[in-house]
Design a protein around this motif. Sequence first.
Motif, PDB file in Angstrom:
ATOM      1  N   SER A 168      43.093  72.517  62.202  1.00  0.00           N
ATOM      2  CA  SER A 168      43.653  72.728  60.868  1.00  0.00           C
ATOM      3  C   SER A 168      42.878  71.869  59.880  1.00  0.00           C
ATOM      4  CB  SER A 168      45.127  72.338  60.818  1.00  0.00           C
ATOM      5  OG  SER A 168      45.934  73.142  61.647  1.00  0.00           O
ATOM      6  N   ALA A 220      36.635  76.908  56.739  1.00  0.00           N
ATOM      7  CA  ALA A 220      36.826  77.996  57.696  1.00  0.00           C
ATOM      8  C   ALA A 220      35.512  78.336  58.399  1.00  0.00           C
ATOM      9  CB  ALA A 220      37.391  79.223  56.979  1.00  0.00           C
ATOM     10  N   ILE A 253      42.905  74.199  68.304  1.00  0.00           N
ATOM     11  CA  ILE A 253      43.121  74.727  66.960  1.00  0.00           C
ATOM     12  C   ILE A 253      42.823  73.612  65.956  1.00  0.00           C
ATOM     13  CG2 ILE A 253      44.812  75.657  65.335  1.00  0.00           C
ATOM     14  CD1 ILE A 253      46.363  76.736  67.806  1.00  0.00           C
ATOM     15  N   ALA A 283      40.995  82.784  58.096  1.00  0.00           N
ATOM     16  CA  ALA A 283      41.826  81.647  58.478  1.00  0.00           C
ATOM     17  C   ALA A 283      43.291  81.887  58.133  1.00  0.00           C
ATOM     18  CB  ALA A 283      41.326  80.383  57.779  1.00  0.00           C
ATOM     19  N   GLU A 340      43.003  83.607  67.785  1.00  0.00           N
ATOM     20  CA  GLU A 340      43.622  82.874  68.895  1.00  0.00           C
ATOM     21  C   GLU A 340      44.768  82.007  68.399  1.00  0.00           C
ATOM     22  OE1 GLU A 340      39.927  82.349  72.039  1.00  0.00           O
ATOM     23  OE2 GLU A 340      39.981  81.071  70.253  1.00  0.00           O
ATOM     24  N   ALA A 341      44.593  81.379  67.242  1.00  0.00           N
ATOM     25  CA  ALA A 341      45.668  80.557  66.675  1.00  0.00           C
ATOM     26  C   ALA A 341      46.886  81.412  66.344  1.00  0.00           C
ATOM     27  CB  ALA A 341      45.170  79.834  65.427  1.00  0.00           C
ATOM     28  N   ALA A 387      40.680  77.001  61.896  1.00  0.00           N
ATOM     29  CA  ALA A 387      41.457  78.229  62.067  1.00  0.00           C
ATOM     30  C   ALA A 387      42.612  78.308  61.090  1.00  0.00           C
ATOM     31  CB  ALA A 387      41.987  78.322  63.494  1.00  0.00           C
ATOM     32  N   THR A 395      39.648  80.380  67.520  1.00  0.00           N
ATOM     33  CA  THR A 395      39.439  81.248  66.370  1.00  0.00           C
ATOM     34  C   THR A 395      40.772  81.450  65.648  1.00  0.00           C
ATOM     35  OG1 THR A 395      39.936  83.270  67.575  1.00  0.00           O
ATOM     36  CG2 THR A 395      37.646  82.484  67.633  1.00  0.00           C
ATOM     37  N   PRO A 396      40.739  81.941  64.414  1.00  0.00           N
ATOM     38  CA  PRO A 396      42.001  82.266  63.747  1.00  0.00           C
ATOM     39  C   PRO A 396      42.851  83.258  64.532  1.00  0.00           C
ATOM     40  CG  PRO A 396      40.245  82.157  62.121  1.00  0.00           C
ATOM     41  CD  PRO A 396      39.591  82.036  63.481  1.00  0.00           C
TER      42      PRO A 396
END
Length: 312
Positions: free
Chosen positions: A11, A42, A9, A81, A297-298, A47, A294-295
């Motif tokens: 950030s 993004a 992930i 995101a 998945e996060a 993510a 990916t967002p």
Amino acid sequence: MAASSKPVIISCALTGSIHTPTMSDALPVTPDEIVEQGVGAAEAGAAILHLHARDPQTGQPSPDPAVFMQFLPRLKQSTDAVLNITTGGSLAMTVQERLAAPLLAKPEMCSLNMGSMNFGIFPLADRYKDWKHDWEEPYLRSTDDFIFRNTFRDIAYILEHLGEGCGTRFEFECYDVGHLYNLAHFLDRGLVKPPLFVQTIFGILGGIGAEHRNLVFMRETADHLFGDAYEWSVLAAGRHQMPFVTMAGVMGGNVRVGLEDSLYLGKGRMARNSAEQVAKIRRILEELSLTIATPAEARARLGLKGGDQTAF
């Protein structure tokens, strides 16, 4: 501590409250600039976007919910995101000021600092002579006599009103090993629940130093305290950014980059935007055979409520 098979992930912290406009023309100040850099980050692979606001005229850190609302809806519309709003704000804000925008926005995620600390950014003032704005130099120099307040009562208040009250989850910012134990205390009290998103931070004067042995120690301590109940992430200040987040990725962690944490892309080369840093760490991680989350998945791994459940 072998590399995890889970996607990393990324950030991205776009603007923060440490750097000032004099330090880089790339630092986003206005809502338009924050949206532009957020969308770029993004698209580059972030993510999560970590967000502060600034006065559009002076670049001074601002807690004003009206300023946040000039970019939050636009970022939500333009990216998938996770939008992560600060509760740290800036060094001059009260806890109530720091919470004004998050309580209005009810975001999926907010940052939460896990302890009071000396937070010294005054050495930065010696690097510059010509300032764009009158507030910058005194703001920086005042931090030699400043304690960044995050008491147990403050933290519990935020967890109750923003966490329980708004369904917001947290990026727990741990600037030293004691902050990990503070988080464990709140876990024992049942005020926080897994999965915890633990952001360990290196290189801020007043926090744990940017030494690789400290990164390993913080990871080992978090493993001891939280077992498999947490997701680990790393950020490091200034020139330490890329080496530390690369090491974190190799060790199975997640990473944070962005102009809040460093104004540079490499030695002697200033970043033109946060997206450049995202693209760089993504390339490094992918060349190490790691994949990028990916967002969606996060959100799944961090137990977030979803962008449709926010108030913006």
